[in-house]
Design a protein around this motif. Structure first.
Motif, PDB file in Angstrom:
ATOM      1  N   LEU A  93      -0.931  14.425  11.396  1.00 52.58           N
ATOM      2  CA  LEU A  93      -1.827  13.395  10.876  1.00 52.58           C
ATOM      3  C   LEU A  93      -3.193  13.982  10.534  1.00 52.58           C
ATOM      4  O   LEU A  93      -3.758  13.694   9.477  1.00 52.58           O
ATOM      5  N   ARG A  94      -3.719  14.840  11.411  1.00 52.03           N
ATOM      6  CA  ARG A  94      -5.001  15.493  11.118  1.00 52.03           C
ATOM      7  C   ARG A  94      -4.909  16.327   9.853  1.00 52.03           C
ATOM      8  O   ARG A  94      -5.816  16.298   9.007  1.00 52.03           O
ATOM      9  N   GLU A  95      -3.817  17.083   9.707  1.00 58.96           N
ATOM     10  CA  GLU A  95      -3.638  17.895   8.500  1.00 58.96           C
ATOM     11  C   GLU A  95      -3.539  17.022   7.259  1.00 58.96           C
ATOM     12  O   GLU A  95      -4.110  17.342   6.224  1.00 58.96           O
ATOM     13  N   GLU A  96      -2.803  15.932   7.357  1.00 58.87           N
ATOM     14  CA  GLU A  96      -2.646  15.021   6.214  1.00 58.87           C
ATOM     15  C   GLU A  96      -3.993  14.432   5.813  1.00 58.87           C
ATOM     16  O   GLU A  96      -4.327  14.378   4.637  1.00 58.87           O
ATOM     17  N   ARG A  97      -4.760  14.005   6.783  1.00 57.28           N
ATOM     18  CA  ARG A  97      -6.075  13.427   6.473  1.00 57.28           C
ATOM     19  C   ARG A  97      -7.007  14.474   5.870  1.00 57.28           C
ATOM     20  O   ARG A  97      -7.775  14.171   4.966  1.00 57.28           O
ATOM     21  N   ALA A  98      -6.939  15.695   6.380  1.00 63.60           N
ATOM     22  CA  ALA A  98      -7.814  16.752   5.875  1.00 63.60           C
ATOM     23  C   ALA A  98      -7.420  17.184   4.464  1.00 63.60           C
ATOM     24  O   ALA A  98      -8.276  17.575   3.677  1.00 63.60           O
ATOM     25  N   SER A  99      -6.153  17.102   4.136  1.00 67.00           N
ATOM     26  CA  SER A  99      -5.701  17.570   2.824  1.00 67.00           C
ATOM     27  C   SER A  99      -5.842  16.511   1.741  1.00 67.00           C
ATOM     28  O   SER A  99      -5.635  16.801   0.577  1.00 67.00           O
ATOM     29  N   ARG A 100      -6.208  15.301   2.112  1.00 65.74           N
ATOM     30  CA  ARG A 100      -6.333  14.240   1.109  1.00 65.74           C
ATOM     31  C   ARG A 100      -7.703  13.574   1.192  1.00 65.74           C
ATOM     32  O   ARG A 100      -7.798  12.390   1.469  1.00 65.74           O
ATOM     33  N   PRO A 101      -8.775  14.331   0.949  1.00 70.34           N
ATOM     34  CA  PRO A 101     -10.105  13.724   1.016  1.00 70.34           C
ATOM     35  C   PRO A 101     -10.267  12.691  -0.091  1.00 70.34           C
ATOM     36  O   PRO A 101      -9.726  12.832  -1.181  1.00 70.34           O
ATOM     37  N   GLY A 102     -10.998  11.665   0.203  1.00 70.16           N
ATOM     38  CA  GLY A 102     -11.276  10.640  -0.791  1.00 70.16           C
ATOM     39  C   GLY A 102     -10.160   9.651  -1.005  1.00 70.16           C
ATOM     40  O   GLY A 102     -10.224   8.853  -1.933  1.00 70.16           O
ATOM     41  N   VAL A 103      -9.137   9.709  -0.201  1.00 68.71           N
ATOM     42  CA  VAL A 103      -8.056   8.735  -0.346  1.00 68.71           C
ATOM     43  C   VAL A 103      -8.640   7.364  -0.088  1.00 68.71           C
ATOM     44  O   VAL A 103      -9.448   7.163   0.815  1.00 68.71           O
ATOM     45  N   ARG A 104      -8.233   6.432  -0.891  1.00 65.74           N
ATOM     46  CA  ARG A 104      -8.818   5.101  -0.774  1.00 65.74           C
ATOM     47  C   ARG A 104      -8.030   4.222   0.176  1.00 65.74           C
ATOM     48  O   ARG A 104      -6.820   4.362   0.313  1.00 65.74           O
ATOM     49  N   VAL A 105      -8.753   3.328   0.788  1.00 68.96           N
ATOM     50  CA  VAL A 105      -8.190   2.316   1.656  1.00 68.96           C
ATOM     51  C   VAL A 105      -8.469   0.992   0.975  1.00 68.96           C
ATOM     52  O   VAL A 105      -9.491   0.813   0.334  1.00 68.96           O
ATOM     53  N   PHE A 106      -7.573   0.057   1.132  1.00 68.31           N
ATOM     54  CA  PHE A 106      -7.745  -1.231   0.479  1.00 68.31           C
ATOM     55  C   PHE A 106      -7.892  -2.323   1.518  1.00 68.31           C
ATOM     56  O   PHE A 106      -7.307  -2.253   2.592  1.00 68.31           O
ATOM     57  N   ALA A 107      -8.696  -3.338   1.166  1.00 68.98           N
ATOM     58  CA  ALA A 107      -8.902  -4.485   2.051  1.00 68.98           C
ATOM     59  C   ALA A 107      -8.844  -5.746   1.209  1.00 68.98           C
ATOM     60  O   ALA A 107      -9.112  -5.725   0.003  1.00 68.98           O
TER      61      ALA A 107
END
Length: 155
Positions: A93-107
Motif C-alpha cells: 500500500l505504501r509503494e502504491e501510494r508513493a508511485s501514484r502521486p496526485g491521484v484524485r479522491v472523490f467526495a
C-alpha cells in the motif's frame, strides 16, 4: 540466518529442548512439531522448532493434552502468517501510494454532486440543509396550490 532455518540434528535439538530424541520423533509423527528434512531424510530442527518443543513441554507439564497443544501451535502459526501478510500488504500500500502521486479522491456534495479532492486533503463538512418536498414535484399540482402553501412564503 532466520529462526526458521533448520540446522539442529535431532540429538542436539532434544538436548536444547530438554527432551529425549524419541519424544521428538513421536511429536514429528503426530504432526505436533514437524522439523525440516535433509535430502537424505534426516530431521533438522530450527530455533523456532526448539522454542515450540519447550512450549509443548511447558504446556504438557501444566496438564494440557497433546491435541490441544497441537491446535494452539497451529493457531500461533496462523497468527504469525497473518501478521507477515499484514506487513506485506502495508508495504504494498505504501509503494502504491508513493508511485501514484496526485491521484484524485472523490467526495459527494450535499446536493449529490461529485467533487474531486486532492489526496490527503480533508473536506469541511457542509452545514447545508436540503429540503425535499415530494408534493412540489407532482404534475397535478397547480400554480394556485403552490401559491397557497403557508409554509413557503419565500418562493
Amino acid at each position: 540466518m532466520s529462526a526458521d532455518t533448520p540446522i539442529f540434528a535431532i540429538a542436539v535439538a532434544a538436548e536444547l529442548a530438554g527432551m529425549h530424541p524419541q519424544t521428538l520423533r513421536q511429536y514429528d509423527r503426530i504432526g505436533l512439531v514437524v522439523p525440516g528434512r535433509t535430502r537424505g531424510g534426516s530431521r533438522r530442527y530450527s530455533q523456532r522448532d526448539i522454542a515450540q518443543l519447550r512450549e509443548v513441554a511447558q504446556l504438557s507439564s501444566e496438564g494440557m493434552s497433546l491435541p490441544a497443544i497441537a491446535k494452539l501451535l497451529d493457531l500461533e502459526d496462523e497468527v504469525r502468517a497473518l501478521r507477515r501478510r499484514v506487513v506485506e500488504l502495508e508495504h504494498d500500500l505504501r509503494e502504491e501510494r508513493a508511485s501514484r502521486p496526485g491521484v484524485r479522491v472523490f467526495a459527494a456534495g450535499a446536493t449529490g454532486s461529485i467533487m474531486a479532492v486532492p489526496s490527503g486533503r480533508r473536506i469541511r463538512r457542509s452545514t447545508e440543509i436540503v429540503l425535499w418536498r415530494p408534493w412540489l414535484n407532482r404534475p397535478e399540482a397547480s400554480d394556485d396550490e403552490l401559491a397557497d402553501d403557508p409554509d413557503d412564503s419565500e418562493r
